[in-house]
Design an enzyme around this catalytic site. Sequence first.
Site, PDB file in Angstrom:
ATOM      1  N   LYS A 139       0.834  -1.197   0.000  1.00 56.41           N
ATOM      2  CA  LYS A 139       0.000   0.000   0.000  1.00 56.41           C
ATOM      3  C   LYS A 139       0.874   1.254   0.000  1.00 56.41           C
ATOM      4  O   LYS A 139       1.901   1.309   0.681  1.00 56.41           O
ATOM      5  CB  LYS A 139      -0.909  -0.039   1.228  1.00 56.41           C
ATOM      6  N   SER A 215      -9.253   1.993   2.524  1.00 58.56           N
ATOM      7  CA  SER A 215      -8.287   2.755   1.771  1.00 58.56           C
ATOM      8  C   SER A 215      -7.240   1.894   1.073  1.00 58.56           C
ATOM      9  O   SER A 215      -6.414   2.406   0.313  1.00 58.56           O
ATOM     10  CB  SER A 215      -7.581   3.748   2.711  1.00 58.56           C
ATOM     11  N   SER A 239     -10.167  -0.405   6.466  1.00 57.45           N
ATOM     12  CA  SER A 239      -9.405  -0.189   5.244  1.00 57.45           C
ATOM     13  C   SER A 239      -8.692  -1.411   4.685  1.00 57.45           C
ATOM     14  O   SER A 239      -8.206  -1.375   3.551  1.00 57.45           O
ATOM     15  CB  SER A 239      -8.391   0.938   5.445  1.00 57.45           C
TER      16      SER A 239
END
Length: 560
Positions: A139, A215, A239
Amino acid sequence: MAPRLVFHLFTMVNNHDVAARKQKEREAKLSSYRKGRIHVPNDAVDLSQYPLSKLTETERTIVQCDATAIVDLIRKRVYTAQDVLRAFVKVAVATQDITNCLSEVFLDEALLQASKLDRYLEKTGNVIGPLHGLPVSIKDHIKIKGLDTSSGYLGWAYKTVADSDALVVKILRDAGAILYVKTQTPQTLLSLETDNNVFGKTVNPFNRNLTPGGSSGGEGALIACHGSPMGVGTDIGGSIRIPAAHCGLYGLKGSVARLPHSGLLGSHDGMDAIVGCVGPLARSARDLELFCRVMLDAEPWLTEPPLLEMPWKRGVANGEGLPDKLVIAILFDDGVVAPHPPITQALNKYKDTLTRAGHEVIEWQAVDHQNGWDLIAKLYLLDGGAEYYETIRAGGESEVPQTEWILKHAQGRDPYTPAEIFKLNLEREVFRSKALAHWNATRQRTVSGRPVDAILCPVAPTLAPPHNTTSWWGYTSHWNLLDLPGVVFPVDRFKATASATFPLLPPSRNDVEHFIHSQWKPATYDNAPICLQLVGRRHNEEKLLAMLGVLEKAVKENAL
């Protein structure tokens, strides 16, 4: 023209150039690995199989494997690390073309590392570590030395090149993993969709009209298309779990202080009223266990002071000490937003299957979920959103829709004073104590006389929703507030057939529920994955994964 307006226009143009430059650089790094673009018809909705269309039979076999199988096959020299990486790179490049899931790309460096690993194995007969040759995606806001860490902010692009690796990245490297791409995150990171002004919006590969979640949405889209066998995300309100659910994957959010979390870049660094967690997204439950085992076998508490010295208990994760028959509570409705019919049907399926398998099932009685959301929203925005606004304005950009939505939760109020923050922290601890007592009291409602072992519940009130419409986090954020571990797992794929019938939704109890229930039109969610969430007791990640194994076995053996 007023000087301020001239400056503002200049800033907007300048930052448009920043976004264009970032995207152009990404494309340049991908282009040499792209053997012609995949043609996707304009009316195609399900994009998930297109990235596999130009693979050889061997490459297709490789990318269909989970991470656990891949490291075993490399160790046995069935495939080289270069074979594996090239297959996943080919899919990752195609997946980027159709979903916009990647941020930073460093494929040349990855192939060089794969070559070194292959030579090491050939020369010594041994692997570097338990993840030898495994491609792992990261990420964007997790630092990788030498790479930009814009994290969805225009103002951070080119100004946040990492000078060191995050601890999770160091452990992965030491274990033999190969890092090759970073993945898309939303502006602010405080969002359950993935949209920013640097790279744009990420779409769901199973239905391009729907969000992949956030996210860690770039991770979700990439892994769903077989462009990565394992990815690393973070979770402070859902997320990891939301992208896993919306993309049909497995995802684990542990309790705070269990897995390494240092070396991340994001707004509100240093805020500890509510803390996020690093965790894996993958294609199998055993891969979640593999990730946790590698992380904790590295003894990260010797490097990161906040971590608890809790070695991974592999035997427990494999079921040692687990009761023969579990007691599972099912949360059908959190009292705020009743979930859409496909989710309720999945919960009922598991209820019936677990009962047939001899496990005890009771209904979880929801307590204070609206109050929980009101509290955690305050903890997210202690400063009234000031730092988010400041960072966005510094980049000369505007808020994307989901940023606007979350920041409205602090609209019209000043930042909390220290005294008010102390009070909110006390409210959080009272809330947690009440929830723990509620869990313990379930022993009064079970035949066995034991408290429930786990809670089975939705991940969200909807399947992956249309872009810019996510409006209730309570099925995930509630467990962040309580600091309980949660694991998401796939159940099915929704098909909006003309003959299908669904029960009516109950009357709406509030405006949020009214909006979400108005979204329920089966055709909207066609082909969206159906996933559920299992929640365990604090710091009991091993037992949680073991119980997931029991649930999945029960469904496999007892489903009608």
